[in-house]
Scaffold this motif. Sequence first.
Motif, PDB file in Angstrom:
ATOM      1  N   SER A 195       8.859  -3.861  -4.341  1.00  0.00           N
ATOM      2  CA  SER A 195       8.544  -5.286  -4.476  1.00  0.00           C
ATOM      3  C   SER A 195       7.105  -5.615  -4.121  1.00  0.00           C
ATOM      4  CB  SER A 195       9.486  -6.109  -3.588  1.00  0.00           C
ATOM      5  OG  SER A 195       9.269  -5.802  -2.215  1.00  0.00           O
ATOM      6  N   ASP A 196       6.334  -4.617  -3.738  1.00  0.00           N
ATOM      7  CA  ASP A 196       4.952  -4.822  -3.316  1.00  0.00           C
ATOM      8  C   ASP A 196       4.011  -4.435  -4.461  1.00  0.00           C
ATOM      9  OD1 ASP A 196       2.554  -5.094  -2.006  1.00  0.00           O
ATOM     10  OD2 ASP A 196       3.005  -3.668  -0.398  1.00  0.00           O
ATOM     11  N   GLN A 197       3.206  -5.379  -4.893  1.00  0.00           N
ATOM     12  CA  GLN A 197       2.292  -5.146  -6.007  1.00  0.00           C
ATOM     13  C   GLN A 197       0.872  -4.806  -5.566  1.00  0.00           C
ATOM     14  OE1 GLN A 197       3.627  -5.084  -9.137  1.00  0.00           O
ATOM     15  NE2 GLN A 197       5.514  -5.380  -7.942  1.00  0.00           N
ATOM     16  N   ARG A 198       0.609  -4.826  -4.272  1.00  0.00           N
ATOM     17  CA  ARG A 198      -0.767  -4.606  -3.810  1.00  0.00           C
ATOM     18  C   ARG A 198      -1.234  -3.178  -4.045  1.00  0.00           C
ATOM     19  NH1 ARG A 198      -2.585  -6.875   1.959  1.00  0.00           N
ATOM     20  NH2 ARG A 198      -4.439  -5.761   1.187  1.00  0.00           N
ATOM     21  N   ARG A 199      -2.507  -3.045  -4.380  1.00  0.00           N
ATOM     22  CA  ARG A 199      -3.157  -1.748  -4.559  1.00  0.00           C
ATOM     23  C   ARG A 199      -4.515  -1.727  -3.852  1.00  0.00           C
ATOM     24  NH1 ARG A 199       1.204  -1.298  -6.414  1.00  0.00           N
ATOM     25  NH2 ARG A 199       1.916  -0.141  -8.257  1.00  0.00           N
ATOM     26  N   ASP A 200      -4.655  -2.555  -2.814  1.00  0.00           N
ATOM     27  CA  ASP A 200      -5.960  -2.676  -2.160  1.00  0.00           C
ATOM     28  C   ASP A 200      -5.865  -2.634  -0.640  1.00  0.00           C
ATOM     29  OD1 ASP A 200      -4.685  -5.095  -1.767  1.00  0.00           O
ATOM     30  OD2 ASP A 200      -6.418  -6.336  -2.322  1.00  0.00           O
ATOM     31  N   ILE A 218      -1.598   6.954  -1.502  1.00  0.00           N
ATOM     32  CA  ILE A 218      -2.954   7.029  -2.069  1.00  0.00           C
ATOM     33  C   ILE A 218      -3.112   6.003  -3.183  1.00  0.00           C
ATOM     34  CG2 ILE A 218      -4.527   8.485  -3.412  1.00  0.00           C
ATOM     35  CD1 ILE A 218      -3.394  10.886  -1.823  1.00  0.00           C
ATOM     36  N   GLY A 219      -2.068   5.809  -3.958  1.00  0.00           N
ATOM     37  CA  GLY A 219      -2.127   4.828  -5.038  1.00  0.00           C
ATOM     38  C   GLY A 219      -2.194   3.390  -4.565  1.00  0.00           C
ATOM     39  N   ARG A 220      -1.946   3.156  -3.281  1.00  0.00           N
ATOM     40  CA  ARG A 220      -1.921   1.784  -2.760  1.00  0.00           C
ATOM     41  C   ARG A 220      -3.180   1.395  -2.001  1.00  0.00           C
ATOM     42  NH1 ARG A 220       2.550  -1.426  -3.818  1.00  0.00           N
ATOM     43  NH2 ARG A 220       4.239  -0.138  -4.628  1.00  0.00           N
ATOM     44  N   ILE A 221      -4.101   2.319  -1.774  1.00  0.00           N
ATOM     45  CA  ILE A 221      -5.283   1.977  -0.984  1.00  0.00           C
ATOM     46  C   ILE A 221      -6.427   1.490  -1.876  1.00  0.00           C
ATOM     47  CG2 ILE A 221      -4.741   3.537   0.923  1.00  0.00           C
ATOM     48  CD1 ILE A 221      -6.771   5.530  -0.262  1.00  0.00           C
TER      49      ILE A 221
END
Length: 312
Positions: A195-200, A218-221
């Motif tokens: 449910s989390d769309q953040r990638r930053d 790694i894909g989320r940072i």
Amino acid sequence: MKTNAVILSAPGKLSLEEIGIVPPEADDIVVEIRHSGISTGTEKLFWTGEMPPFPGMGYPLIPGYEAAGEVVEAGSDSGFRVGEHVFVPGANCYEGAHGLFGAAARTIVTKAHRVTRIDRALGAAGALLALAATARHAMAGPNKAVPDLIVGHGVLGRLLARLTIASGAPAPTVWEVDPARMTGADGYSVITPESDQRRDYTSVYDASGRGDLLNDWIGRIAKGGEIVLAGFYTAPLQFAFPPAFMKEARFRISSEWAADDMSATKALVESGALELADLITHQQSAEAADKAYQTAFTDPACLKMILNWGTA
């Protein structure tokens, strides 16, 4: 001298037995343990037999590195008095058993410099100081950033979130996949990864021990973001290099607490800025140790199991 202690004689074989302990020296104290905690990280690995080779390990062993109790004998060079209440991070005082951890016993002998004076009123929560100090160690100090994403809402994840808020930093997001562990947040959000769309995210802290999810983190940072490995990992860690390369990812490993972490954490607890007692979900008499350890290691609803060794 003898004491009752939890003895792990082999993977999956645990019992409460009487064992000899070494006599105290001038710089030692003797502590009657009131409460000891069960770690679902490293102790579970010894219980399952999955612990990789580690200095000082071997069976039979006395588990436990989270304990609180009362000083009943103080050596002339110890600087302590009988009746003081202390946190004990373990002991290596046993005859015929490894004391790699060694706090799960009714009576222990330890060097005075290893323990920390605590308020008796903390009760069973006093045994949680080591885990709280370990969480603080991951976050505090030069070149460290507090988390904005925490993976796992067990005890360590909750402590990381609480310490982040206590520091005055923005509330972190916490990921959890077990519905039984999604409750209990205070001042921060617990959501599923899906449910989390953040990638930053700039600082992702893993408190789950799931090293197989490294590529997902790694894909989320954000570019230049950091991943802090705050769990314990038995298998070699691997990740795909191209995504990490594109993100210029940074990795940091956090180990156990140091003396300044314990002092700072104790101050937070005593001031009321950090709550520990509500993290204890289960308690058992030490006489039921085998059942207690099985519950701690197999029941996802058990955040922290405490063994009670006597009256407070």
